[in-house]
Design an enzyme around this catalytic site. Structure first.
Site, PDB file in Angstrom:
ATOM      1  N   GLY A  59       0.796  -1.216   0.000  1.00 18.74           N
ATOM      2  CA  GLY A  59       0.000   0.000   0.000  1.00 18.74           C
ATOM      3  C   GLY A  59       0.831   1.269   0.000  1.00 18.74           C
ATOM      4  CB  SER A  60       4.095   2.145   1.429  1.00 24.26           C
ATOM      5  OG  SER A  60       3.577   2.048   2.735  1.00 24.26           O
ATOM      6  CB  SER A 101       8.027   2.879   4.711  1.00 24.29           C
ATOM      7  OG  SER A 101       7.631   1.999   5.754  1.00 24.29           O
ATOM      8  CB  SER A 103       4.781   0.953   9.308  1.00 16.11           C
ATOM      9  OG  SER A 103       5.806   0.340   8.533  1.00 16.11           O
ATOM     10  CB  THR A 106       8.448  -1.175   4.733  1.00 14.03           C
ATOM     11  OG1 THR A 106       7.177  -0.652   5.095  1.00 14.03           O
ATOM     12  CG2 THR A 106       8.300  -2.254   3.678  1.00 14.03           C
ATOM     13  NE  ARG A 153      -6.317  -3.920   3.204  1.00 14.36           N
ATOM     14  CZ  ARG A 153      -6.023  -4.385   4.407  1.00 14.36           C
ATOM     15  NH1 ARG A 153      -4.793  -4.218   4.883  1.00 14.36           N
ATOM     16  NH2 ARG A 153      -6.931  -5.001   5.133  1.00 14.36           N
ATOM     17  CD  GLU A 237      -3.269  -5.858   2.142  1.00 15.38           C
ATOM     18  OE1 GLU A 237      -2.667  -5.544   3.176  1.00 15.38           O
ATOM     19  OE2 GLU A 237      -2.988  -5.382   1.024  1.00 15.38           O
ATOM     20  CG  HIS A 253       1.255  -9.684 -28.397  1.00 13.94           C
ATOM     21  ND1 HIS A 253       1.617  -9.674 -29.724  1.00 13.94           N
ATOM     22  CD2 HIS A 253       0.643  -8.490 -28.170  1.00 13.94           C
ATOM     23  CE1 HIS A 253       1.266  -8.528 -30.281  1.00 13.94           C
ATOM     24  NE2 HIS A 253       0.672  -7.790 -29.352  1.00 13.94           N
ATOM     25  CE  LYS A 347       4.381  -6.362   7.547  1.00 15.16           C
ATOM     26  NZ  LYS A 347       3.569  -5.177   7.921  1.00 15.16           N
TER      27      LYS A 347
END
Length: 355
Positions: A59-60, A101, A103, A106, A153, A237, A253, A347
């Site tokens: 989301g960042s 970022s 937060s 990240t 997000r 998500e 293609h 994480k």
């Protein structure tokens, strides 16, 4: 048999315990606040950049994708989005690196920031705080600080508007205020149109049609790639479903040949066309021809048309609809749209010592 949810505000509240619906509906207010923050920001940069690299994840990073799609033609220098631990080798002292970022923690973006610093690039950070803000301030780099407390997000306005203004302050593009103001007004209107209090609306209709199906989002490469990516990511998500996307003309293609002998599986895909009146005439023709094939092999084609004047507004008209579709589909799937258990597990596992 459990009754089909009617997607009323009351039913949504049973699963949306953390207020994702309200955050989506309030995107216009968030973007207006982000515009105020960006206009007031103090960003000191030299001129004559040779390229721009926007570092971020999830989301960042989507704000960078939107900036690249909307501003590339006007920028005069290449704009790239980097979703990795290191930056391209061409990044140097003539590069502008925007590290995003939400937060501030990240790990990929923190590593990319360090790489940009080692290469002598000029750096501006967009974050709600954390280690990224601390590093930037310690090293004398400009920071645009945005409010925290959102899932990344759901902070798209806060993560996008500053990127536009950093490029403006760098002398790469003109003042984006007009397009942002138009987009804010359009989002206000769409929030009323797609509101759960409206019994039957386009966002609900599409969500119902995607129940039990695998969404496959198709649009044009030029200008609208971020909309397809945003739909894909939000459906995964928020709605907790696998979703995929591809772009015209490339899919003509190769991927078009995938509609082959696996007929039962093919029928589980529901195609979503994201259209725009200003697409290249041959893209519109390709979409029409391809639709005749898809209708024979897939589970159906849903067509969505953008609205608005500027490219930014038209892009957000598609993004906003996709955000609400993903929220409504989450409720139909009886899941919490905010929960990210798998992401949190990854994480946590990454931070644990290797055995």
């Amino acid at each position: 048999m459990t009754p089909q949810p009617k997607l009323t505000a009351q039913e949504i509240a049973q699963y949306d315990s953390q207020g994702m619906l309200e955050r989506i509906l309030n995107l216009s207010q968030q973007m207006a606040h982000a515009l105020e923050i960006s206009r007031a920001a103090s960003v000191k940069l030299a001129a004559n950049f040779s390229n721009v690299c926007i570092a971020g994840m999830g989301g960042s990073a989507i704000g960078g994708d939107i900036a690249r799609a909307v501003l590339s033609d006007a920028a005069g220098v290449p704009i790239a989005v980097c979703r990795y631990y290191s930056l391209p080798k061409y990044v140097n002292e003539k590069s502008l690196v925007i590290a995003c970022s939400y937060s501030g923690e990240t790990e990929e973006t923190l590593a990319a920031y360090d790489d940009a610093r080692s290469k002598g690039a000029q750096i501006v950070c967009v974050t709600a705080g954390g280690s990224l803000a601390q590093k930037a301030r310690a090293n004398g780099h400009s920071v645009i600080l945005v409010p925290g407390g959102y899932p990344p997000r759901a902070a798209l306005g806060y993560l996008m508007a500053p990127v536009f203004y950093i490029l403006f302050y760098a002398g790469i593009v003109s003042d984006p205020e007009g397009d942002l103001l138009e987009t804010i007004e359009l989002l206000k209107s769409l929030a009323e149109e797609y509101n759960p209090n409206v019994p039957s609306n386009r966002a609900k209709e599409i969500a119902y049609s995607l129940q039990g199906k695998v969404p496959l989002i198709y649009t044009a490469a030029a200008g609208f790639e971020p909309a397809a990516l945003r739909w894909k990511c939000q459906l995964s998500e928020n709605s907790k479903v696998m979703a995929f996307s591809n772009l015209f003309p490339e899919l003509n293609h190769n991927e078009i040949m995938g509609w082959g002998p696996l007929r039962e599986i093919n029928r589980q895909f529901r195609i979503i066309y994201l259209r725009d009146r200003n697409l290249h005439p041959n893209i519109l023709k390709r979409m029409r021809i391809t639709k005749t094939i898809l209708e024979q092999h897939s589970g159906g084609v849903i067509e969505v048309e953008s609205t608005g004047a500027s490219l930014l507004a038209r892009l957000f008209s598609l993004i906003f609809l996709g955000d609400l579709v993903s929220l409504y589909l989450a409720i139909l799937n009886r899941v919490d749209p905010t929960a990210i258990d798998h992401i949190n597990l990854i994480k946590k596992s990454l931070s644990a010592p290797d055995k």
